[in-house]
Every structure is written in C-alpha cells, then in structure tokens.
Design a protein around this motif. Structure first.
Motif, PDB file in Angstrom:
ATOM      1  N   TRP A   1      -7.469  70.486  57.571  1.00 52.32           N
ATOM      2  CA  TRP A   1      -6.652  70.920  56.438  1.00 52.32           C
ATOM      3  C   TRP A   1      -7.512  71.334  55.250  1.00 52.32           C
ATOM      4  O   TRP A   1      -7.208  72.314  54.572  1.00 52.32           O
ATOM      5  CB  TRP A   1      -5.699  69.792  56.024  1.00 52.32           C
ATOM      6  N   ALA A   2      -8.579  70.583  54.993  1.00 52.43           N
ATOM      7  CA  ALA A   2      -9.445  70.891  53.852  1.00 52.43           C
ATOM      8  C   ALA A   2     -10.146  72.237  54.038  1.00 52.43           C
ATOM      9  O   ALA A   2     -10.282  73.016  53.090  1.00 52.43           O
ATOM     10  CB  ALA A   2     -10.473  69.788  53.661  1.00 52.43           C
ATOM     11  N   ALA A   3     -10.579  72.500  55.265  1.00 53.32           N
ATOM     12  CA  ALA A   3     -11.311  73.742  55.556  1.00 53.32           C
ATOM     13  C   ALA A   3     -10.371  74.909  55.840  1.00 53.32           C
ATOM     14  O   ALA A   3     -10.825  76.052  55.947  1.00 53.32           O
ATOM     15  CB  ALA A   3     -12.235  73.532  56.751  1.00 53.32           C
ATOM     16  N   GLU A   4      -9.058  74.608  55.973  1.00 47.14           N
ATOM     17  CA  GLU A   4      -8.070  75.613  56.378  1.00 47.14           C
ATOM     18  C   GLU A   4      -8.499  76.259  57.689  1.00 47.14           C
ATOM     19  O   GLU A   4      -8.495  77.479  57.856  1.00 47.14           O
ATOM     20  CB  GLU A   4      -7.864  76.658  55.273  1.00 47.14           C
ATOM     21  N   GLY A   5      -8.858  75.418  58.614  1.00 45.29           N
ATOM     22  CA  GLY A   5      -9.369  75.830  59.919  1.00 45.29           C
ATOM     23  C   GLY A   5     -10.507  74.899  60.291  1.00 45.29           C
ATOM     24  O   GLY A   5     -10.660  73.833  59.703  1.00 45.29           O
ATOM     25  N   PHE A   6     -11.304  75.290  61.244  1.00 46.43           N
ATOM     26  CA  PHE A   6     -12.434  74.439  61.612  1.00 46.43           C
ATOM     27  C   PHE A   6     -13.536  74.535  60.564  1.00 46.43           C
ATOM     28  O   PHE A   6     -13.930  75.643  60.180  1.00 46.43           O
ATOM     29  CB  PHE A   6     -12.997  74.850  62.980  1.00 46.43           C
ATOM     30  N   PRO A   7     -14.037  73.397  60.082  1.00 45.50           N
ATOM     31  CA  PRO A   7     -15.186  73.438  59.174  1.00 45.50           C
ATOM     32  C   PRO A   7     -16.432  73.860  59.945  1.00 45.50           C
ATOM     33  O   PRO A   7     -16.409  73.968  61.174  1.00 45.50           O
ATOM     34  CB  PRO A   7     -15.292  71.998  58.681  1.00 45.50           C
ATOM     35  N   THR A   8     -17.500  74.068  59.229  1.00 44.16           N
ATOM     36  CA  THR A   8     -18.730  74.458  59.893  1.00 44.16           C
ATOM     37  C   THR A   8     -19.212  73.324  60.798  1.00 44.16           C
ATOM     38  O   THR A   8     -18.874  72.155  60.591  1.00 44.16           O
ATOM     39  CB  THR A   8     -19.834  74.771  58.869  1.00 44.16           C
ATOM     40  N   TRP A   9     -20.003  73.682  61.806  1.00 48.27           N
ATOM     41  CA  TRP A   9     -20.538  72.663  62.709  1.00 48.27           C
ATOM     42  C   TRP A   9     -21.408  71.673  61.948  1.00 48.27           C
ATOM     43  O   TRP A   9     -21.454  70.484  62.290  1.00 48.27           O
ATOM     44  CB  TRP A   9     -21.340  73.318  63.828  1.00 48.27           C
ATOM     45  N   ARG A  10     -22.059  72.136  60.909  1.00 48.52           N
ATOM     46  CA  ARG A  10     -22.911  71.256  60.106  1.00 48.52           C
ATOM     47  C   ARG A  10     -22.070  70.154  59.444  1.00 48.52           C
ATOM     48  O   ARG A  10     -22.435  68.975  59.479  1.00 48.52           O
ATOM     49  CB  ARG A  10     -23.648  72.078  59.050  1.00 48.52           C
ATOM     50  N   VAL A  11     -20.953  70.545  58.856  1.00 42.29           N
ATOM     51  CA  VAL A  11     -20.077  69.569  58.207  1.00 42.29           C
ATOM     52  C   VAL A  11     -19.470  68.632  59.241  1.00 42.29           C
ATOM     53  O   VAL A  11     -19.398  67.414  59.027  1.00 42.29           O
ATOM     54  CB  VAL A  11     -18.971  70.291  57.407  1.00 42.29           C
ATOM     55  N   MET A  12     -19.039  69.180  60.369  1.00 44.22           N
ATOM     56  CA  MET A  12     -18.468  68.341  61.427  1.00 44.22           C
ATOM     57  C   MET A  12     -19.482  67.317  61.919  1.00 44.22           C
ATOM     58  O   MET A  12     -19.166  66.139  62.102  1.00 44.22           O
ATOM     59  CB  MET A  12     -18.000  69.223  62.590  1.00 44.22           C
ATOM     60  N   LEU A  13     -20.714  67.764  62.145  1.00 44.50           N
ATOM     61  CA  LEU A  13     -21.754  66.883  62.671  1.00 44.50           C
ATOM     62  C   LEU A  13     -22.081  65.760  61.699  1.00 44.50           C
ATOM     63  O   LEU A  13     -22.034  64.574  62.066  1.00 44.50           O
ATOM     64  CB  LEU A  13     -23.016  67.698  62.975  1.00 44.50           C
ATOM     65  N   TRP A  14     -22.402  66.118  60.451  1.00 49.30           N
ATOM     66  CA  TRP A  14     -22.800  65.093  59.485  1.00 49.30           C
ATOM     67  C   TRP A  14     -21.618  64.233  59.073  1.00 49.30           C
ATOM     68  O   TRP A  14     -21.783  63.042  58.765  1.00 49.30           O
ATOM     69  CB  TRP A  14     -23.464  65.734  58.268  1.00 49.30           C
ATOM     70  N   GLY A  15     -20.422  64.817  59.076  1.00 56.95           N
ATOM     71  CA  GLY A  15     -19.230  64.023  58.780  1.00 56.95           C
ATOM     72  C   GLY A  15     -18.994  62.966  59.840  1.00 56.95           C
ATOM     73  O   GLY A  15     -18.677  61.814  59.531  1.00 56.95           O
ATOM     74  N   LEU A  16     -19.177  63.351  61.107  1.00 53.42           N
ATOM     75  CA  LEU A  16     -19.004  62.408  62.205  1.00 53.42           C
ATOM     76  C   LEU A  16     -20.073  61.318  62.159  1.00 53.42           C
ATOM     77  O   LEU A  16     -19.776  60.131  62.349  1.00 53.42           O
ATOM     78  CB  LEU A  16     -19.066  63.149  63.545  1.00 53.42           C
ATOM     79  N   ILE A  17     -21.313  61.708  61.884  1.00 54.89           N
ATOM     80  CA  ILE A  17     -22.403  60.732  61.793  1.00 54.89           C
ATOM     81  C   ILE A  17     -22.140  59.744  60.658  1.00 54.89           C
ATOM     82  O   ILE A  17     -22.340  58.525  60.805  1.00 54.89           O
ATOM     83  CB  ILE A  17     -23.750  61.446  61.590  1.00 54.89           C
ATOM     84  N   ALA A  18     -21.669  60.253  59.521  1.00 49.55           N
ATOM     85  CA  ALA A  18     -21.363  59.383  58.380  1.00 49.55           C
ATOM     86  C   ALA A  18     -20.259  58.390  58.731  1.00 49.55           C
ATOM     87  O   ALA A  18     -20.356  57.194  58.423  1.00 49.55           O
ATOM     88  CB  ALA A  18     -20.951  60.232  57.175  1.00 49.55           C
ATOM     89  N   LEU A  19     -19.222  58.887  59.398  1.00 47.91           N
ATOM     90  CA  LEU A  19     -18.103  58.018  59.776  1.00 47.91           C
ATOM     91  C   LEU A  19     -18.554  56.909  60.719  1.00 47.91           C
ATOM     92  O   LEU A  19     -18.230  55.732  60.517  1.00 47.91           O
ATOM     93  CB  LEU A  19     -16.999  58.856  60.437  1.00 47.91           C
ATOM     94  N   ILE A  20     -19.315  57.268  61.732  1.00 43.86           N
ATOM     95  CA  ILE A  20     -19.768  56.284  62.713  1.00 43.86           C
ATOM     96  C   ILE A  20     -20.733  55.279  62.076  1.00 43.86           C
ATOM     97  O   ILE A  20     -20.651  54.070  62.323  1.00 43.86           O
ATOM     98  CB  ILE A  20     -20.435  56.984  63.910  1.00 43.86           C
ATOM     99  N   GLY A  21     -21.655  55.775  61.235  1.00 46.47           N
ATOM    100  CA  GLY A  21     -22.608  54.889  60.572  1.00 46.47           C
ATOM    101  C   GLY A  21     -21.916  53.866  59.682  1.00 46.47           C
ATOM    102  O   GLY A  21     -22.233  52.667  59.734  1.00 46.47           O
TER     103      GLY A  21
END
Length: 290
Positions: free
Chosen positions: A36-56
């Motif tokens: 919703w924030a990206a109004e579509g898929f965010p960049t792979w960079r944001v997805m990757l670091w966002g996922l790493i942040a969440l898991i950490g």
C-alpha cells in the motif's frame, strides 16, 4: 559432514527458541503495508532490508524474552521443556544471539532510510521491555500486541520514510488481534500466574471474563479491517478475505479448551497463522486483480 550436522542442529535450536514459524503473525501485515505504501511492489532493496529488519527485531525480542522469563519457564509445567530450562542452549550464547540480531536490525534500518534508523533504538526498547510487563500489569497482552504492531508501521516507514494514517490503523488491527489470542493462550496459566505473582487478564478477571475481553478485542479488530474498505477503496476480494477471517476467528473462540494443550495451540497459533495468510492473499489479489 559432522560439522555441518552440528551447525544445522544449532540453527534448528535457535529457530525453535524464537519460534520462527510465528513470523507469520506479523510478516503478512508488513507486506500489505509495504504494498500500500509503495502503491505496488516496493523496490527489491526495500523488500530485502525490510525483511531483514523484521526478522532481526523479532528474533532478538523473542530470545530476550526467553532469557528474562527463564526462571518462570522452568517452574511452569507447560513451558519447562523450553531450551533454557532444559539447558539445550546457554544463557550467554542466547544473549549473544540477542545482541547480534538487534545489531542486524539497526543496520538494516540504516540501509532503509534515516527515519527507520533514528527509530530503531526506540523499537528495541519497546520490544524488549514487553518481557517485564507481566510482572506489574494485566495489560501485558496489549503491550505485546503493541510491540508486534511495529511491523506494519515500520514497513510503511521503510518504503516512504514518512508518517501516515493507514499504517497506524493496520498496526492497531495487529495489536488487538495479537492481544486477543494472547489472552486465549494465557488462559492455560491462570493458576500458575496467580501463584507466582504474574499478571494477565485471565488470572485477574477469570476465565470467562478474560475470554469475553479477547472476543471484544477481536470484534474491534474486525471493525477496523472493515473501516479500511472505504479508506483504501478496497473491493470484493478483500471483503471475501475478511469474511473468511471472521469465520476462523469465530472458530477459534468456539474451540477454546484450556485443559487441552493441543486444542489451545490450534486456537492460539495455527488458526491465527491461517488468518494472517488469508488476509494477505485476498488483500493482494484485491489490490492487483481488481
């Protein structure tokens, strides 16, 4: 070969320690928030670091909770099998695991944007302090939900670097949902909590009233999910997903039986993992197909 087996065994122990499969509670809502924030898929960079942040953040918080609660876990027959009471893992190595995961979280936040990096120490304080709340307030269930609500809110910040109204609605949905089924789960420990000076809604208000409170929180959660329909201009697929989620929530409350550990695991965890995935799947289909 023996070394690889030992490494694999250790990874399995840490995964069980932090109940890694329970990431399904927060991750689906974080993904929805990102889309919703990206109004579509965010960049792979944001997805990757966002996922790493969440898991950490999640791994660090869960492991820290195991350290703080290790004495109570050892005394409670329901939790005595956990890794620290059984000495499958040492306190120092679990503490190191906490530090490493929090460091990963801060680094990932810095890779996302300035706002995420600035807020990362605040997030660590909040998710760590939950471990102590059951010692002085029965609102610990809501505080747990509040800390996990940081997933969709943080996901929005990761994409936009800005505050907005929608992620806080999603965060409130998560907070009420988590608090509700944590109350259900806590109904197994009413006598233990009373005897050991621990606070929980079931131990303070009793089983029936505690379950009524849990049902009330889930009702408000559903109302907020419905309120998102006009706010986000959502369609019939989203509505269908919410209808299925409501049915699963009703099933969850119907099958509650504190004396049956397997049934309680299904009610508190398995069904809620399905609920989050149903909401994610139908929300994404609604967004991209309608």
């Amino acid at each position: 070969m023996e070394y690889a087996r030992k490494v694999g065994s250790k990874i399995k122990l840490y995964s069980e320690l932090v109940m890694f499969s329970h990431t399904l509670f927060s991750l689906p809502f974080a993904i929805i928030s990102m889309i919703w924030a990206a109004e579509g898929f965010p960049t792979w960079r944001v997805m990757l670091w966002g996922l790493i942040a969440l898991i950490g953040a999640r791994n660090g918080a869960n492991a820290f909770n195991r350290i703080v609660d290790r004495t109570f876990d050892a005394q409670n027959p329901r939790t005595a099998h956990r890794h620290l009471p059984r000495m499958l893992l040492g306190e120092k190595e679990v503490l190191l695991f906490v530090v490493v995961n929090y460091a990963i979280f801060i680094f990932a936040a810095a890779m996302l944007n300035t706002l995420c990096f600035i807020l990362s120490p605040v997030a660590i304080f909040l998710i760590s302090s939950y471990s102590y709340t059951k010692r002085f307030t029965y609102l610990s269930h809501l505080y747990l939900g509040f800390t996990i609500a940081s997933a969709p809110i943080g996901a929005w910040f990761a994409v936009t670097g800005q505050f907005a109204f929608t992620p806080f609605i999603l965060g409130t949905v998560v907070m009420l949902w988590i608090a509700g089924f944590d109350i259900i789960y806590g109904s197994q420990d009413i006598e233990f909590d009373r005897n050991h000076g621990l606070w929980s809604i079931p131990s303070i208000f009793g089983l029936k009233n505690g379950l009524r409170i849990a049902a009330g929180l889930h009702l408000i959660m559903v109302m907020l999910l419905i309120a998102l329909i006009p706010i986000r201009h959502l369609g019939w697929l989203y509505i269908a997903g919410i209808a299925i989620a409501i049915f699963l929530l009703m099933t969850e409350h119907k099958i509650i039986k504190p004396s049956n550990r397997k049934v309680m695991h299904v009610a508190s965890y398995n069904l809620n993992q399905v609920i989050s995935m149903v909401i994610l799947l139908f929300t994404l289909c609604d967004y991209f197909l309608i």
